[in-house]
Design an enzyme around this catalytic site. Sequence first.
Site, short mmCIF file in Angstrom:
data_model
loop_
_atom_site.label_atom_id
_atom_site.label_comp_id
_atom_site.label_asym_id
_atom_site.label_seq_id
_atom_site.Cartn_x
_atom_site.Cartn_y
_atom_site.Cartn_z
N GLU A 70 2.70 -67.11 -7.34
CA GLU A 70 4.13 -67.17 -7.69
C GLU A 70 4.57 -68.62 -7.73
O GLU A 70 4.20 -69.42 -6.86
CB GLU A 70 5.03 -66.48 -6.65
CG GLU A 70 5.02 -64.98 -6.68
CD GLU A 70 5.93 -64.38 -5.60
OE1 GLU A 70 6.91 -65.03 -5.18
OE2 GLU A 70 5.63 -63.25 -5.18
N GLU A 93 2.99 -62.53 1.15
CA GLU A 93 3.83 -63.32 2.06
C GLU A 93 4.11 -62.66 3.40
O GLU A 93 5.25 -62.34 3.72
CB GLU A 93 5.16 -63.68 1.38
CG GLU A 93 5.01 -64.43 0.07
CD GLU A 93 6.34 -64.96 -0.47
OE1 GLU A 93 7.40 -64.55 0.04
OE2 GLU A 93 6.31 -65.77 -1.40
C1 PNW Z 1 9.23 -64.69 -2.61
N1 PNW Z 1 12.53 -67.70 2.13
O1 PNW Z 1 10.20 -64.44 -1.66
C2 PNW Z 1 8.77 -63.29 -3.00
O2 PNW Z 1 7.41 -63.08 -3.03
C3 PNW Z 1 9.46 -62.77 -4.21
O3 PNW Z 1 9.54 -61.37 -4.11
C4 PNW Z 1 10.81 -63.43 -4.37
O4 PNW Z 1 11.61 -62.85 -5.35
C5 PNW Z 1 10.55 -64.89 -4.65
O5 PNW Z 1 9.75 -65.48 -3.63
C6 PNW Z 1 11.82 -65.72 -4.83
O6 PNW Z 1 12.57 -65.71 -3.65
C7 PNW Z 1 10.73 -65.31 -0.75
O7 PNW Z 1 13.69 -67.44 2.53
C8 PNW Z 1 12.01 -65.01 -0.28
O8 PNW Z 1 11.89 -68.66 2.63
C9 PNW Z 1 12.60 -65.80 0.69
C10 PNW Z 1 11.91 -66.88 1.18
C11 PNW Z 1 10.63 -67.18 0.72
C12 PNW Z 1 10.05 -66.40 -0.25
#
Ligand code: PNW
EC number: 3.2.1.21
Length: 467
Positions: free
Chosen positions: A366, A166
């Site tokens: 994921e 990401e």
């Molecule tokens: C992803 N947003 O994180 C990550 O790859 C993981 O480590 C995380 O725990 C999971 O999704 C759940 O959040 C994100 O704010 C964190 O858009 C924040 C965002 C998107 C993805």
Amino acid sequence: MQRSDFPDSFVWGSATASYQIEGAVTEDGRGPSIWDTLTRRPGAIADATNGDIADDHYHRWEEDVALMAGLGLDAYRFSIAWPRIQADGRGAANPAGLDFYRRLAEGLLERGITPWATLYHWDLPQALEDRGGWLERDTAFRFAEYSATVAENLGDVITNWITLNEPWCSSFLGYASGAHAPGRQEGSRAARAAHHLLLGHGLAVPELRRAVPDANVGITLNLYSIRAATDRGEDIDAARRIDGLGNRFFLDPVLRGAYPSDVLADLDEEAWFAENAAPADLASISAPLDFLGINYYSRHTLRAGGAMHPAADGAASAYPGSESVEFVDTGAEKTFMGWEIHPDGLVDVLEMAHAIAPELPLHITENGSAYEDVVGEGGSVDDPERTAYLRQHIAACRDAIERGLPLGGYFVWSLIDNFEWAWGHSRRFGIVHVDYETQARTPKTSGRWLAGFLGGPLADDPDATGS
Ligand code: PNW
């Protein structure tokens, strides 16, 4: 729906990330990362917790591997902590760090579980951030060196490699909104961090191929299903902006070898990119991959005007140049993250990538959800909402395959409850509950449902861990 609705070759996995589960942050020569630093900043983490201990996975990895065997999983996507391999982000590899991941990979293989390693899931060595972090071009070269070192040392036991997790989050949450480490608010300059991350990816790919002849190499992007709230021109433009910065700004350079010019214009970064993102960089970034990893969680509905996102005190936008775009609450059901539940969007994002690269295999690296778990006796959690979320999204995977999309695997986020970044320990995504006092792991109803779906021994016997 049953497992046999999917091809035999379909990969069923779970996913985690180093800083979110390992703990042991000062052990065996690990250096500090930008998340060790950010978690010390007052107000940065919702519940003021950090990853110092997290799930203590560094010491309990054998139990966690046994859990995966109990769930009937084929594969495990974990990340390698760069500061365990190079404490200050450069120079000789730390043997103790490499050993940890070798033991883990071998333990997985002994159980018939295939390791999928992510090289960068956000824990940049702090020493590199002190030199400018991802805003510095040099960091891309440091990442390629680190990747080469890891691949040379672990390529005999790990063949599936994901360079970055990401990069939108690393750049725009890290350097624009500041919600993630390193917690900087640099506005549109965050796009330069994105370019350096992608360049690091591009430079790492040939190193992985050189060191691991049978390597299966990809990158993981977080993609959103996007739509405009109405068909008014300004709302369609709002949707174009968020699709542009969130999806196309990463898909296009990786899969087409060019940044989308409309997004560079929205960012007002055309001059910097003309000067600094040379054709040779784009040629590296678009080197052929073996698969694309997609993390899918939710849909965004956009309209023009209104408050910036996220609208909180002192917050800066994660979408610089598009601050006035409003994220619309459609009234649809949401998870505890406030993220709209929209299973069909999983098919949308697969189609988005497939339209650009029709030959490229795709994996959902994921997908999962947070709910307000209520803990019962013995750490039990009955979570019908999470079970439904997983069932609906797995059904969307089946629909995608029926439509002919080249989807090869699904990794649930996450194996165990863990440190959820800016939310600390206040949000739980695990299909296995973790008691942070005792570190006891207890499969939730959702975990048991998945075990039943996959035919893992845990479905019938709560104590079974595949041993
Ligand atoms: C992803 N947003 O994180 C990550 O790859 C993981 O480590 C995380 O725990 C999971 O999704 C759940 O959040 C994100 O704010 C964190 O858009 C924040 C965002 C998107 C993805």
